[in-house]
Write a protein that holds these residues in place. Structure first.
Motif, PDB file in Angstrom:
ATOM      1  N   SER A 197       0.817  -1.207   0.000  1.00 46.21           N
ATOM      2  CA  SER A 197       0.000   0.000   0.000  1.00 46.21           C
ATOM      3  C   SER A 197       0.859   1.269   0.000  1.00 46.21           C
ATOM      4  CB  SER A 197      -0.939   0.002   1.210  1.00 46.21           C
ATOM      5  OG  SER A 197      -0.193   0.189   2.391  1.00 46.21           O
ATOM      6  N   SER A 198       2.161   1.103   0.168  1.00 41.48           N
ATOM      7  CA  SER A 198       3.036   2.270   0.177  1.00 41.48           C
ATOM      8  C   SER A 198       3.622   2.518  -1.212  1.00 41.48           C
ATOM      9  CB  SER A 198       4.167   2.063   1.202  1.00 41.48           C
ATOM     10  OG  SER A 198       5.360   2.664   0.762  1.00 41.48           O
ATOM     11  N   THR A 199       3.421   3.741  -1.701  1.00 46.15           N
ATOM     12  CA  THR A 199       3.937   4.080  -3.027  1.00 46.15           C
ATOM     13  C   THR A 199       5.456   3.961  -3.055  1.00 46.15           C
ATOM     14  OG1 THR A 199       2.200   5.732  -2.990  1.00 46.15           O
ATOM     15  CG2 THR A 199       3.690   5.773  -4.875  1.00 46.15           C
ATOM     16  N   LEU A 200       6.089   4.407  -1.985  1.00 39.12           N
ATOM     17  CA  LEU A 200       7.548   4.355  -1.924  1.00 39.12           C
ATOM     18  C   LEU A 200       8.023   2.902  -2.015  1.00 39.12           C
ATOM     19  CD1 LEU A 200      10.317   5.690  -1.515  1.00 39.12           C
ATOM     20  CD2 LEU A 200       9.973   5.441   0.949  1.00 39.12           C
ATOM     21  N   ARG A 202       6.507   0.369  -3.298  1.00 42.57           N
ATOM     22  CA  ARG A 202       6.261  -0.164  -4.649  1.00 42.57           C
ATOM     23  C   ARG A 202       7.307   0.346  -5.630  1.00 42.57           C
ATOM     24  NH1 ARG A 202       0.753   1.216  -3.974  1.00 42.57           N
ATOM     25  NH2 ARG A 202       1.013   2.782  -5.606  1.00 42.57           N
ATOM     26  N   ASP A 203       7.651   1.640  -5.510  1.00 44.78           N
ATOM     27  CA  ASP A 203       8.681   2.205  -6.383  1.00 44.78           C
ATOM     28  C   ASP A 203      10.036   1.541  -6.140  1.00 44.78           C
ATOM     29  OD1 ASP A 203       6.806   3.852  -7.409  1.00 44.78           O
ATOM     30  OD2 ASP A 203       7.472   5.680  -6.358  1.00 44.78           O
ATOM     31  N   GLU A 206      10.188  -1.784  -7.801  1.00 41.04           N
ATOM     32  CA  GLU A 206      10.434  -1.648  -9.240  1.00 41.04           C
ATOM     33  C   GLU A 206      11.894  -1.332  -9.517  1.00 41.04           C
ATOM     34  OE1 GLU A 206       8.488  -2.645 -11.591  1.00 41.04           O
ATOM     35  OE2 GLU A 206       7.213  -3.182  -9.893  1.00 41.04           O
TER      36      GLU A 206
END
Ligand SMILES: Nc1ncnc2c1ncn2[C@@H]1O[C@H](COP(=O)(O)OP(=O)(O)O)[C@@H](O)[C@H]1O
Ligand SMILES: [Mg+2]
Length: 336
Positions: A197-200, A202-203, A206
């Motif tokens: 749920s954390s954008t950081l 997930r980034d 990637e």
């Protein structure tokens, strides 16, 4: 025997959790599994409810055993579940790799663990299919030993900012060490403690895949508080909370590894825990049903002879399905 070392010099990234969870999952899928704890903190024993005070021999003792002495595996190994044995560690293992601790001056000081695992495997009489090595959070002689013994390395990496920096250093170190020792290991990164749920996070995941193409295991381990709880209850996650995200992720990782890490199993795959338990229950129900007195027509003399109920089957008669499953279940509990 496929030997997988779990290495990262950073503490708290999920090495021990991965080692215990995977070991338990492999064992349940009928792989004969050996879990080697190489961390002097002895967290594998704690995480599997083995009391440190009752450990007689540890993996360091096995590494230092002279070649001409026979190894008493009954004093070393703990059968913690069906198909799962633990070779434990304890605090004094830390002394082993210290100067004058014994290992530094030993012959083949980097290959002692490989030799010990080979001997355990021979002496135990029933060879293992897979061995997981939980490493200490440092790159010293103990970790070299794990690298020299292993064919596969898993580096758990938390998907957080600082862990990512550490990951490339870690990978470079492992590669140069194994090159120096002339061993060929496959090194893979395992994203752990991941918060989707954390954008950081997930980034960062990637970015990890972009930086290390082909090295990142596609199965990510999510952050799950049940994994923390399981450790404090001394249970593997698949026993403690089989439906939790942690159990599902490690289950899928185990599946992925059996397909990608060349682990072969000598036994038939057997889903005893779920399927056979279900069959056992059905068989018991059938048995009870078949023995239940049926409605008796009182107008004619009774034909039921109570003393034949539950009698031994005639000698040579094939065991019924219920008996067969019952015997098998009894065997399982006895061995475990
Ligand atoms: N995926 C996860 N989600 C939540 N907590 C985790 C997860 N993996 C590990 N932990 C917890 O984080 C702590 C450190 O994990 P551990 O496996 O002991 O790391 P290491 O062996 O690398 O030091 C432990 O308390 C453990 O229960
Ligand atoms: Mg640990």
């Amino acid at each position: 025997l496929r030997i997988i070392a779990i290495i990262n010099q950073k503490g708290g990234c999920g090495k021990t959790t991965s080692a215990i969870s995977l070991a338990s999952i492999f064992a349940k899928r009928n792989f004969r599994t050996l879990l080697v704890d190489l961390d002097p903190q002895g967290h594998c024993a704690a995480g599997l409810a083995v009391p440190e005070s009752r450990i007689d021999l540890d993996i360091g003792d096995a590494m230092m055993l002279p070649a001409d002495r026979t190894m008493d595996v009954s004093r070393l190994l703990w059968r913690v579940a069906r198909n799962l044995d633990l070779a434990p560690s304890r605090m004094k293992l830390a002394g082993l790799e210290a100067p004058k601790g014994g290992l530094m001056d030993a012959d083949d000081k980097e290959y002692r663990l490989a030799a010990a695992i080979e001997r355990i495997n021979e002496v135990s009489g029933n060879p293992y299919d897979v061995c997981l090595i939980d490493c200490p959070p440092s790159i010293g002689l103990l970790t070299y030993n794990a690298l020299a013994a292993a064919k596969e390395v898993i580096v758990p990496v938390e998907t957080s900012y600082f862990s990512l920096q550490g990951a490339s250093r870690q990978l470079a170190t492992i590669r140069s060490l194994s090159r120096r020792m002339g061993s060929r290991v496959r090194t893979r990164l395992l994203p752990t403690l991941h918060d989707p749920s954390s954008t950081l996070a997930r980034d960062l995941l990637e970015e990890l895949k972009r930086l290390f193409p082909g090295c990142v295991i596609p199965q990510v381990i999510r952050y799950d508080v049940a994994l923390k709880e399981a450790t404090s209850f001394g249970q593997p996650i698949d026993d403690y909370a089989p439906d939790s995200p942690g159990a599902l992720d490690y289950g899928a990782l185990g599946e992925w590894l059996t397909q990608h890490a060349s682990i072969d199993r000598q036994l038939e795959p057997d889903e005893f825990d779920s399927v056979t338990m279900g069959q056992l229950q059905t068989a018991i129900d059938d048995m009870i049903d078949s023995r239940r007195p049926t409605a008796i027509d009182l107008s004619t003399p009774a034909e039921v002879e109570p003393e034949t109920l539950g009698a031994e089957p005639a000698p040579g008669a094939p065991p019924s399905r219920a008996d067969e499953i019952y015997l098998r279940a009894q065997n399982m509990t006895r061995r475990a």
